[in-house]
Motif scaffolding. Sequence first.
Motif, short mmCIF file in Angstrom:
data_model
loop_
_atom_site.label_atom_id
_atom_site.label_comp_id
_atom_site.label_asym_id
_atom_site.label_seq_id
_atom_site.Cartn_x
_atom_site.Cartn_y
_atom_site.Cartn_z
N THR A 181 70.59 81.17 136.51
CA THR A 181 71.18 79.87 136.75
C THR A 181 70.19 78.98 137.48
OG1 THR A 181 72.12 80.68 138.83
CG2 THR A 181 73.52 80.78 136.86
N SER A 366 79.72 76.79 131.32
CA SER A 366 78.71 77.21 132.28
C SER A 366 77.88 78.31 131.65
CB SER A 366 79.37 77.74 133.56
OG SER A 366 80.09 78.93 133.29
N THR A 435 85.87 79.40 137.34
CA THR A 435 84.77 78.45 137.17
C THR A 435 84.38 77.73 138.45
OG1 THR A 435 86.22 76.58 136.64
CG2 THR A 435 85.55 78.02 134.80
#
Length: 589
Positions: A181, A366, A435
């Motif tokens: 990420t 995501s 999330t």
Amino acid sequence: MKEIARLFDIVTQYPESHPEQKVALAAKRNKVWMSYSPAEYLRLTNNISYGLIHLGIEKGDRVGIIASNRPEWNMIDMAIMQIGAICVPVYPTISENDYRHIVSHSGMKMVFVEGVEVMNKIAAIMPDVPDLQYVYTFINREKFPYLEQLMDMGEEHAAPAELQRRRAAVSPDDCSTIMYTSGTTGLPKGVMLSHRNIVSQLQNLRQTPAKWSKRAFSFLPLCHAYERMLVFLYQHLGMSVYYAENLGTLAENIKEVNPTMMSAVPRVMERFYDKIWNSSKNMKPLPKKIFRWAVRLAEEYRIQDSERTWWYNLRHKVADLLVYKKIRQGIGGHFDIIVSGAASLQPRLASFFSAIGMPVFEGYGSTETSPVICVSCRAPYGREAGTVGFPLPGVEIRITEAGEVVCRGHNVMMGYYKDSQQTAAVIDDDGWFHTGDLGRWTEHGQLVITGRMKNIFKTSFGKFVNPQAIEDAFGVSPFIENMVVVGENQKFAAALISPDFEFLKSWCKRHGEPYSTPEEAVKSPGILKRFSREIEKYNTNFGDTEKIKKFVLTADEWSQKTGILTPTLKVKRYVVRERYADVIQSLYQ
């Protein structure tokens, strides 16, 4: 179209599935567009795989790519996966410490690096990452072996039977990639995605582009899950993929490529809009009046045909003839879809671009969800400004009592690499991925994202403030490039503002306000007075608790280079809070 089970099935089937396609991948080199046919793409990919096999890369080994978008990126990606190894894409814009963490944490055995700066950073960390055995550059840098040598090695040691054995041994449920990420908070985490995770996305999205859409343009980083998945989709559909030279050449490259589809992030869409609006500044009074009338009309566009009146449609036809047609010609392209994601897009911009013939499809998700959870589609009310559309087929979504969006389905990651504790923190016992986003449903079943749970704060009066809602509203202002709202445990909300200095410079010129440097501009009484009026204007959208009572303008650049923006141009709040701690404190003294 043949079904695929593993991502590399795309390239192995490409020449047969799309025999009409002449260009699979293309990029501009030395001012000339260089392209690769599907057959060349497959041949070069196989040669890289043969080279990796000869070097001893085994199933499950992690192999990194640190490079900007280029056809060789895709070849290496497919070559890694089809021998059962795991691709680890890494941003070429991060710090040496981040490289040290990712290379070490992933146990990377081999890495491909682009550019002298990245090469030197990797060379510097090599003593600290003993698992890293091979470093290859894309061209001859005279320090490490390079890609052409690996391809030649593979051609010399071709092993088609072994490659076929390796392909057959890869299960759809095997890990295909570990994507770290980009990190708006803390250290990057390694998201493990299986072939099935991403292939399920392609199967659900392949009906979205029109069949005539055959030319894709790509400029967002391939090491971001959003763009990488879309490029897989383009290839699966037999669409030519043209890579931009860089962000500075977007306008020129779009005109050259004339694409039918591309993706963007809201900040890029805002810049397109600003250039379009500013193009009218030097027009004569009547053409300027017509142009700006047409732009304002486009911002009121309703995407659903049934929601536009005959009177609006009549004016829209006139505006298209007089203005929109010229805008499209100026931008280039014959767009079927522009996909916007990674952050929320102002509804007026979704309406504007759709109105001028550049239909915006918004997506949401995501890295942990492969990445799409919801996306616009062509069904009734499947595309509506201010929403991110319907859930993908096979993806369940619910909104908890706390307002959090949670999802469950084939898109949810395998987990975080080497981090079962963090995995358990985001995926509960029933398989719901949390999330961290806040959302609500519209009456038509579209999802609207309203903020991030972790960003909401309480003032000292116990009142909740959603900073994202405030920042989105103020983001409409042409004076504001970026903004961060602060005020946790304080009496009121305040803001740090990074001005749009290009717009500010032109405003100063038009209004006779002195402008020398950004450092001087943020202290100028005249400029501060103008920003105060802008704050007052947008404060009217909010209750007293959420109004911005104080603000400060920052002169330094907010960018990827300065570490404040992610590669998808989102602000790293924790960096802003740390870097401007003294400035924030001064707002409350």
